[in-house]
Design a protein around this motif. Structure first.
Motif, PDB file in Angstrom:
ATOM      1  N   GLY A 161     -25.492   5.237 -22.093  1.00 21.57           N
ATOM      2  CA  GLY A 161     -25.127   6.123 -20.990  1.00 21.57           C
ATOM      3  C   GLY A 161     -26.061   6.002 -19.791  1.00 21.57           C
ATOM      4  O   GLY A 161     -27.263   5.839 -19.954  1.00 21.57           O
ATOM      5  N   LEU A 162     -25.479   6.054 -18.612  1.00 19.85           N
ATOM      6  CA  LEU A 162     -26.240   6.057 -17.362  1.00 19.85           C
ATOM      7  C   LEU A 162     -26.236   7.495 -16.848  1.00 19.85           C
ATOM      8  O   LEU A 162     -25.241   7.982 -16.324  1.00 19.85           O
ATOM      9  CB  LEU A 162     -25.612   5.079 -16.361  1.00 19.85           C
ATOM     10  N   ARG A 163     -27.345   8.187 -17.032  1.00 25.90           N
ATOM     11  CA  ARG A 163     -27.414   9.637 -16.816  1.00 25.90           C
ATOM     12  C   ARG A 163     -27.135  10.105 -15.400  1.00 25.90           C
ATOM     13  O   ARG A 163     -26.694  11.218 -15.194  1.00 25.90           O
ATOM     14  CB  ARG A 163     -28.782  10.150 -17.232  1.00 25.90           C
ATOM     15  N   LEU A 164     -27.409   9.287 -14.404  1.00 23.46           N
ATOM     16  CA  LEU A 164     -27.234   9.728 -13.024  1.00 23.46           C
ATOM     17  C   LEU A 164     -25.828   9.477 -12.485  1.00 23.46           C
ATOM     18  O   LEU A 164     -25.553   9.732 -11.319  1.00 23.46           O
ATOM     19  CB  LEU A 164     -28.277   9.049 -12.132  1.00 23.46           C
ATOM     20  N   ALA A 165     -24.934   9.004 -13.331  1.00 22.83           N
ATOM     21  CA  ALA A 165     -23.574   8.684 -12.898  1.00 22.83           C
ATOM     22  C   ALA A 165     -22.817   9.911 -12.387  1.00 22.83           C
ATOM     23  O   ALA A 165     -21.975   9.787 -11.498  1.00 22.83           O
ATOM     24  CB  ALA A 165     -22.804   8.023 -14.032  1.00 22.83           C
ATOM     25  N   SER A 166     -23.108  11.077 -12.911  1.00 20.72           N
ATOM     26  CA  SER A 166     -22.397  12.297 -12.493  1.00 20.72           C
ATOM     27  C   SER A 166     -22.561  12.595 -11.007  1.00 20.72           C
ATOM     28  O   SER A 166     -21.738  13.269 -10.415  1.00 20.72           O
ATOM     29  CB  SER A 166     -22.903  13.496 -13.298  1.00 20.72           C
TER      30      SER A 166
ATOM     31  N   TYR B 149     -22.345  -8.025  -8.327  1.00 19.08           N
ATOM     32  CA  TYR B 149     -21.180  -7.282  -7.847  1.00 19.08           C
ATOM     33  C   TYR B 149     -21.625  -5.944  -7.260  1.00 19.08           C
ATOM     34  O   TYR B 149     -22.531  -5.299  -7.783  1.00 19.08           O
ATOM     35  CB  TYR B 149     -20.203  -6.984  -9.000  1.00 19.08           C
ATOM     36  N   ARG B 150     -20.949  -5.517  -6.227  1.00 16.12           N
ATOM     37  CA  ARG B 150     -21.142  -4.170  -5.679  1.00 16.12           C
ATOM     38  C   ARG B 150     -20.397  -3.199  -6.594  1.00 16.12           C
ATOM     39  O   ARG B 150     -19.254  -3.447  -6.974  1.00 16.12           O
ATOM     40  CB  ARG B 150     -20.584  -4.088  -4.264  1.00 16.12           C
ATOM     41  N   LEU B 151     -21.051  -2.117  -6.973  1.00 16.15           N
ATOM     42  CA  LEU B 151     -20.412  -1.091  -7.798  1.00 16.15           C
ATOM     43  C   LEU B 151     -19.629  -0.112  -6.932  1.00 16.15           C
ATOM     44  O   LEU B 151     -20.142   0.373  -5.928  1.00 16.15           O
ATOM     45  CB  LEU B 151     -21.461  -0.298  -8.585  1.00 16.15           C
ATOM     46  N   ARG B 152     -18.397   0.160  -7.329  1.00 16.20           N
ATOM     47  CA  ARG B 152     -17.648   1.237  -6.680  1.00 16.20           C
ATOM     48  C   ARG B 152     -18.160   2.572  -7.201  1.00 16.20           C
ATOM     49  O   ARG B 152     -18.372   3.509  -6.447  1.00 16.20           O
ATOM     50  CB  ARG B 152     -16.156   1.085  -6.934  1.00 16.20           C
ATOM     51  N   ASP B 153     -18.396   2.643  -8.519  1.00  9.35           N
ATOM     52  CA  ASP B 153     -18.937   3.852  -9.143  1.00  9.35           C
ATOM     53  C   ASP B 153     -19.152   3.577 -10.624  1.00  9.35           C
ATOM     54  O   ASP B 153     -18.687   2.564 -11.151  1.00  9.35           O
ATOM     55  CB  ASP B 153     -17.965   5.025  -8.967  1.00  9.35           C
ATOM     56  N   VAL B 154     -19.863   4.474 -11.286  1.00  9.40           N
ATOM     57  CA  VAL B 154     -19.971   4.466 -12.746  1.00  9.40           C
ATOM     58  C   VAL B 154     -19.289   5.745 -13.221  1.00  9.40           C
ATOM     59  O   VAL B 154     -19.706   6.842 -12.876  1.00  9.40           O
ATOM     60  CB  VAL B 154     -21.438   4.412 -13.213  1.00  9.40           C
ATOM     61  N   VAL B 155     -18.217   5.588 -13.982  1.00  6.01           N
ATOM     62  CA  VAL B 155     -17.403   6.713 -14.420  1.00  6.01           C
ATOM     63  C   VAL B 155     -17.780   7.102 -15.852  1.00  6.01           C
ATOM     64  O   VAL B 155     -17.910   6.239 -16.724  1.00  6.01           O
ATOM     65  CB  VAL B 155     -15.898   6.358 -14.326  1.00  6.01           C
ATOM     66  N   LYS B 156     -17.960   8.396 -16.062  1.00  4.25           N
ATOM     67  CA  LYS B 156     -18.310   8.960 -17.374  1.00  4.25           C
ATOM     68  C   LYS B 156     -19.565   8.320 -17.959  1.00  4.25           C
ATOM     69  O   LYS B 156     -19.711   8.207 -19.180  1.00  4.25           O
ATOM     70  CB  LYS B 156     -17.143   8.863 -18.340  1.00  4.25           C
ATOM     71  N   GLY B 157     -20.464   7.864 -17.084  1.00  6.69           N
ATOM     72  CA  GLY B 157     -21.754   7.339 -17.521  1.00  6.69           C
ATOM     73  C   GLY B 157     -21.719   5.974 -18.174  1.00  6.69           C
ATOM     74  O   GLY B 157     -22.758   5.435 -18.525  1.00  6.69           O
TER      75      GLY B 157
END
Length: 158
Positions: free
Chosen positions: A74-79, A97-105
């Motif tokens: 889990g990536l804790r700061l994703a929220s 790659y450029r990240l659009r987002d990390v969803v649900k960690g």
């Protein structure tokens, strides 16, 4: 990730960058500041050593899907959308790659199109230790680097 070219910087001018801050921004709205700890000329480029490690996340690759690398941890700061706009790399840095987002960690969603088969090849165990890894960097290719208000002054004697 490691080289910046300053056009017109005099050979002795690289030292003037030490102690200054550089600002790194990108079109995704990211903004980071790093202290320049060392600067030296290398031909036509200036190599900078920054005061902080740009790695802001890393983990194990559980699987891949179209446009997505799934983290095994889990990536804790994703929220808080902390990773949105950052740079996702495979373990040897050959894929960025450029990240659009990390969803649900766990679901590292890419801003660009990348088919599952391509990602599975790029995010496989590239160093042969049996564990496929990824890294997330604060900045990456295409970001803009700015050094504000720095000057180099040389005494002319006399």
């Amino acid at each position: 990730l490691k080289r910046v070219q300053f056009v017109g910087l005099a050979p002795a001018g690289a030292d003037a960058l030490i102690g200054q801050h550089l600002r790194i921004t990108n079109e995704a709205g990211n903004d980071a500041s790093y202290l320049i700890k060392d600067a030296s000329r290398a031909g036509e480029t200036v190599e900078l050593t920054l005061g902080l490690d740009p790695r802001i996340g890393e983990g194990y690759v559980a699987s891949c899907a179209d446009n997505t690398v799934v983290s095994g941890n889990g990536l804790r700061l994703a929220s808080w959308r902390y990773y949105a706009g950052k740079t996702l790399a495979n373990e040897d840095g050959s894929a960025l790659y450029r990240l659009r987002d990390v969803v649900k960690g766990r679901s590292c969603q890419l801003a660009a199109e990348a088919p599952q088969a391509k990602l599975e090849g790029e995010f496989a165990d590239r160093d042969g230790d049996g564990i496929p890894r990824y890294l997330i960097y604060d900045y990456g290719p295409g970001d803009t680097v700015t050094v504000k208000a720095w000057v180099a002054v040389r005494s002319g004697g006399g």
